[in-house]
Design an enzyme around this catalytic site. Structure first.
Site, PDB file in Angstrom:
ATOM      1  N   CYS A  77       5.501  -0.613   6.250  1.00  0.00           N
ATOM      2  CA  CYS A  77       6.886  -1.094   6.314  1.00  0.00           C
ATOM      3  C   CYS A  77       7.736  -0.153   7.150  1.00  0.00           C
ATOM      4  CB  CYS A  77       7.473  -1.309   4.926  1.00  0.00           C
ATOM      5  SG  CYS A  77       7.001  -0.054   3.771  1.00  0.00           S
TER       6      CYS A  77
ATOM      7  N   LYS B 289       0.566  -6.026 -11.355  1.00  0.00           N
ATOM      8  CA  LYS B 289      -0.060  -7.095 -10.576  1.00  0.00           C
ATOM      9  C   LYS B 289      -0.217  -6.610  -9.136  1.00  0.00           C
ATOM     10  CE  LYS B 289       1.167 -10.782  -8.208  1.00  0.00           C
ATOM     11  NZ  LYS B 289       0.038 -10.671  -7.319  1.00  0.00           N
TER      12      LYS B 289
ATOM     13  N   GLU C   5      10.713  -9.258  11.312  1.00  0.00           N
ATOM     14  CA  GLU C   5       9.636  -8.329  10.996  1.00  0.00           C
ATOM     15  C   GLU C   5       8.297  -8.990  11.333  1.00  0.00           C
ATOM     16  OE1 GLU C   5       8.492  -5.209   7.493  1.00  0.00           O
ATOM     17  OE2 GLU C   5       8.949  -7.250   6.889  1.00  0.00           O
TER      18      GLU C   5
ATOM     19  N   GLU D  83      11.848  -3.079  -2.901  1.00  0.00           N
ATOM     20  CA  GLU D  83      11.619  -2.444  -1.591  1.00  0.00           C
ATOM     21  C   GLU D  83      11.056  -3.499  -0.655  1.00  0.00           C
ATOM     22  OE1 GLU D  83      12.102   0.770  -0.866  1.00  0.00           O
ATOM     23  OE2 GLU D  83      12.621   1.429  -2.898  1.00  0.00           O
TER      24      GLU D  83
END
Ligand SMILES: Cc1cc2nc3c(=O)[nH]c(=O)nc-3n(C[C@H](O)[C@H](O)[C@H](O)COP(=O)(O)OP(=O)(O)OC[C@H]3O[C@@H](n4cnc5c(N)ncnc54)[C@H](O)[C@@H]3O)c2cc1C
Length: 1009
Positions: free
Chosen positions: A792, A677, A888, A758
């Site tokens: 990231c 997906k 973040e 992750e």
């Protein structure tokens, strides 16, 4: 021997006779510099440390710092006797009186620099130039400077050049040409210019854009030079800049304004394999232009850099690898230049007596008068050769760098390397006293000797062996190459791919379940974030029924796929890698449109996908065969692996091909069946991966492609009893919820679900007080703003020691102001749009929060009016507890934090929930060791950007709230997708114990294929 060769030797010997009359003091045995040279030439490792120490010295502020570095650099591993020989009083005094030895060392190093740098400033240099004038040696002046990281610095540089022109012209008004003939070809004042000093954003993939920015700056300089009667020479730098430099030169000097001006020249580097083609092209251009121009022929100053860079990126090496090849090419180009003397004024830039004697001989043979070309040599090098050439009646010009020690450091180190190079002429002649006969050998003959089995005197070939770890017995793993966008053919391919992808806008992609293409009533549209009214494509949207069908298909296909040999599965991945490589430009272009990636970033993503396929195939071959656990008589015990079952792969949009492909490939090669997906924002790229695997021959049901809302079908499948493994990369919020849901055991569930998770980061880079700021600034800007800060691994917190703080911030803001923001369809863009409106709004909210918490130090102004563009933003005065320092942001927003010392820096860096990437810029070996041990990050990067992990080289992944500790692209990654199993058989019945048990055996496969 040919008559040409004997004439070259005759001339060479004559030069040597004259040279030997005046021994070169640089190669004598006394003094600090000489001791440095002698030690360096004895021990390569010590040489590196010595030169590193020399390079850091000017940025050390106190005596204590100097002594501390000295100890760190030379504390162990080296013969301290040898070292104290060099440092003499330095080291011994260090223990007793550091305040004496620190300044003394600094003084010694600046004195050494003064041997190669002709003056601190334009006034200072005049003393040298006057002295040379009395020796009949001309000059070309070059302004040394720190790397230009922003346009303010570039403008300052241009202004300094203008001042230099004025000053030199004024001071030399009454000077005349030393030879007195053909002086019209050689104006007295000659200035060397580097284009990288005039523009901070040179992008090799965008020559036209770069030239558009550079040309006005160069024109201003040229206009004044022409008025003042000054010759301008454009120096040549690294290979990446070569084509732009040549194009710029030809463009400007074809313009009406400069078309008839003969006093401009450019450099050709003979160590480049394509230098002959470039020179022929220049000569042809010169012929058409109809006005003379200059060429300085050199071998090239960036040999180590070019070989390292091309090896790192998997590019063909642009330079010759054997020294005599460069020498021979220098001679070929010398002939070409002299044969075209009617168009070009030549300068031979070499200290090599063979190269010089060859040029003299050939000129004589062609009847080119010695006053119509010149020899150029560097200030502080080969003094006796210059004198000899003057005595022989040749025109000699000295290249005189001007500047302070700190900005001049990289120039100084280049010269030290050149003087100590095993390959170099000067070392061979003046230090090793190689006989003239050897030094004057024809390089072509040396090469022929090497081809007949005798090696040329080169260590280059041995240096070129790869050190990549082996991942398959006997075969070194090799990453795919990055596309070199400095090459015009690659630029053209990318432009064509972009045009083609535009034509495909609005394409429709179905779901793929059990090999069937399925269209649903609902579709998603995927838009171009640079221009949201452009629809890149539509994708059928799956609901719960399709998710159920996909899980059932994957479950049904599992039994057969798990029993397919691992070799077949490895080959599937390798075929997929081939298709990815073939469709590389097309896929990169699609990424530009679907997720707003700049060219090189998009190409890097496809390269990484290819690497995942080939790397995991090799890794699977290493673990695929059952392996004996221990060699015990009478018992065979083999460990091997089973796949886990059905894998659900949920991937993000920021590395839309690489991360999706990496997780899918790892799952497939280990024998799991997969439902993939992709992110809703990069669904068309996801569909392309399905196509690629189908072309590679994936069986129906083994890989299924579902597009849909994560919150609906994603959540449903995570909870599904028939899903055994979830490989997820994405936000912390979703990751944690998957982690939690997967922990619950549902009715009918066979396996404990495995989650590979992750998540994000709040990555920090620390800048030490002795950091090389030229590198730290450029790499921080790239790490923070490359791909809009949406990696990231991106840098989000820059932690700066207070000693350096003001200088770092000043340069950082200037550099940020020069970063190119725009539609990444154009080459050379660094910052494009963020992915969608939601991200756009979220990031702007953070910017608002930052404004209320900290100081908005910089925000870009000139950004496209439409599309999801966020201006690169820098906050200073940020404290660790502020939101912008903790959460973040995933956008081009950088927080700068000031700290007292390294203790505090580490505390701040580690003081977040995340541990993904971290970086450190320093030249203190002790501090670097400390960071290696203490920085909490899954990937720690020293003195380089903190993004850009390469498969196999930098296994990637973090811990704490950044992830579960897995390493994509690492040797142990595949184990996450497998269940280990051990099969033990007693083979000792009736005492019939086999003598030897093989270490590996065939797979346990039944029925056998
Ligand atoms: C006036 C002047 C201006 C200069 N301007 C520039 C410039 O604009 N751009 C630039 O790049 N350089 C420039 N240089 C630097 C120049 O490239 C080096 O000084 C020069 O290469 C040294 O060559 P040489 O002929 O003096 O010595 P040599 O000792 O004969 O040659 C050394 C050179 O050989 C080459 N080499 C070394 N090892 C190998 C190997 N294993 N395989 C293949 N080739 C090898 C390298 O180019 C090395 O520099 C300039 C030099 C001078 C004198």
């Amino acid at each position: 021997m040919t008559s040409l060769q004997s004439e070259i030797e005759k001339r060479g010997r004559r030069i040597f006779e004259l040279v030997d009359k005046y021994p070169d003091s640089l190669f004598s045995k006394a003094g600090f510099y000489q001791r440095l040279m002698t030690l360096s030439m004895r021990d390569e490792q010590l040489k590196l440390q010595l030169f590193r120490f020399v390079a850091v010295l000017p940025s050390l502020h106190t005596s204590g710092e100097i002594i501390a570095h000295l100890r760190e650099y030379f504390a162990d591993g080296h013969d301290s006797r040898k070292l104290s020989e060099f440092l003499e009083a330095g080291v011994r005094l260090a223990g007793l009186a550091p305040w004496i030895s620190g300044p003394m060392l600094r003084w010694n190093v600046s004195e050494m620099a003064r041997q190669f740098i002709a003056g601190r400033n334009p006034n200072d240099v005049m003393r040298t130039l006057r002295k040379r004038r009395s020796q009949k040696i001309g000059f070309t002046v070059d302004l040394l400077g720190e790397a230009v990281v922003g346009e303010t610095e570039a403008d300052e540089y241009a202004a300094r050049y203008l001042d230099l022109l004025e000053g030199l012209a004024r001071e030399t008004r009454d000077w005349v040409d030393p030879l007195g003939t053909n002086s019209d070809l050689f104006p007295v004042v000659n200035v060397s210019v580097k284009i990288s000093a005039l523009y901070s954003q040179i992008s090799p993939d965008n020559p036209a854009g770069t030239i558009a920015n550079l040309a006005p700056k160069l024109r201003a300089l040229l206009r004044r030079a022409r008025e003042l009667g000054v010759f301008i020479n454009v120096d040549m730098e690294s290979y990446a800049h070569k084509n732009v430099t040549l194009e710029l030169f030809k463009t400007i000097f074809t313009e009406e304004e400069f078309k008839s001006w003969p006093h401009a020249g450019i450099v050709i580097q003979a160590y480049l394999r394509d230098s002959e083609a470039d020179l022929r092209d220049l000569l042809e251009w010169g012929g058409r232009r109809g006005t003379r121009f200059g060429v300085r022929l050199v071998k090239g100053a960036y040999w180590d850099y070019e070989t390292t860079k091309s090896r790192q990126n998997g590019w063909d090496c642009p330079v010759y690898l054997q020294k005599p090849e460069s020498d021979a090419n220098f001679e070929t180009l010398t002939r070409l230049l002299l044969e075209n003397e009617s168009v070009v004024t030549s300068a031979f830039g070499s200290h090599n007596v063979r190269s010089i004697a060859h040029a003299q001989t050939f000129a004589e043979e062609l009847g080119v008068d010695r006053s119509r070309f010149e020899f150029q040599l560097l200030y502080g090098m080969a003094g006796p050769i210059k004198r000899a050439l003057v005595e022989m009646g040749y025109r000699v010009r000295e290249y005189c760098p001007v500047g302070e020690l700190l900005p001049g450091m990289s120039y100084l180190v280049r010269r030290l390397l050149e003087n100590t190079s095993n390959e170099g002429f000067l070392r061979a002649k003046f230090s090793e006293n190689i006989p003239a006969e050897d030094l004057l050998r024809d390089p072509c003959e040396v090469l022929r000797g090497s081809r007949n089995g005798v090696r040329p005197p080169s260590s280059a070939a041995t240096n070129m062996t790869t050190t990549t770890p082996q991942t398959h017995s006997g075969v070194p793993y090799k990453n795919a190459s990055l596309t070199n966008f400095a090459l015009p053919e690659n630029q053209e391919k990318m432009r064509a791919a972009l045009r083609e992808q535009r034509k495909q806008f609005g394409r429709k992609v179905p779901l793929t379940i059990n090999g069937e293409k399925i269209w649903t009533d609902k579709t998603f549209s995927s838009v171009n974030p640079s221009q949201p009214d452009q629809i890149v494509g539509y994708a059928a949207e799956a609901g719960i029924p399709e998710a159920e069908r996909a899980v059932a298909a994957a479950r049904a296909a599992f039994e057969k796929w798990r029993r397919t040999s691992f070799e077949e599965r490895c080959q599937l991945l390798e075929r997929a890698a081939e298709v990815l490589e073939r469709r590389r430009f097309e896929l990169s272009a699609l990424e530009v449109f679907e997720v707003g990636k700049p060219w090189a970033e998009a190409d890097g993503d496809i390269r990484e996908a290819i690497d995942f396929c080939t790397f995991y195939a090799r890794q699977m071959r290493l673990i695929g065969q059952p392996r004996l656990t221990q060699n015990v008589p009478g018992e065979e015990s083999y460990r091997h692996y089973w796949p886990r079952g059905v894998a659900l792969v949920i991937a993000p949009w920021n590395f839309p091909m690489a991360i999706l492909c990496g997780m899918v490939s790892a799952a497939l090669v280990t024998g799991n069946t997969v439902i993939m997906k992709p992110s809703e924002q990069s669904v068309i790229i996801g569909a392309m991966l399905m196509e690629i695997y189908e072309e590679a021959g994936v069986p129906p049901g083994v890989l299924n492609f579902l597009n849909g809302k994560g919150s609906v079908i994603g959540a449903h499948m995570v909870d599904h009893k028939d899903v055994d493994l979830i490989a997820f990369t994405g936000s912390r919020e979703v990751g944690l919820s998957i982690w939690e849901s997967a922990g619950k055991t549902r009715e009918g569930q066979r396996e404990l679900k495995r989650v590979i998770c992750e998540m994000g980061g709040k990555n920090a880079m620390i800048v030490d007080s002795d950091a090389d700021l030229d590198e730290a600034i450029v790499d921080s800007i790239y790490s923070a703003f490359g791909f809009q800060g949406q990696k990231c691994s991106a840098l989000s917190r820059l932690i700066v020691l207070e000693e350096n703080y003001d200088r770092v911030v000043e340069r950082l803001l200037a550099a940020a102001a020069s970063v190119r923001v725009g539609n990444p369809e154009e080459p050379g863009i660094v910052v494009g749009p963020v992915i969608d409106e939601a991200a756009y709004r979220r990031i702007l909210d953070y910017v608002e929060a930052g404004k209320s918490e900290a100081t908005l130090a910089y925000q870009a102004k000139d950004i496209p009016p439409h599309g999801y563009f966020i201006p690169p933003t820098i906050f200073t005065g940020v404290k660790p507890n502020m939101r912008i320092a903790r959460e973040e942001i995933f956008g081009p927003v950088l927080s700068v934090l000031k700290v007292r010392d390294l203790d505090e820096a580490i505390e701040v860096a580690n003081g977040t929930d995340y541990a993904l990437t971290g970086g450190f810029f320093s030249r203190s070996p002790a501090n670097i060791e400390r960071i290696k041990a203490q920085l909490e990050a899954g990937n720690v990067y020293i003195n380089r950007p903190c993004t850009g992990a390469i498969v196999g080289r930098h296994p990637f992944g973090g811990f704490k709230m950044s992830g579960s500790g897995t390493k994509a692209g690492g040797e142990d990654y595949l184990l996450n997708f497998l269940i280990p199993r051990v099969v033990t058989e007693n083979v000792a019945s009736h005492g019939l114990t086999p003598e030897k048990t093989p270490e590996y055996r065939d797979e346990f496969l039944w029925p056998k294929q």
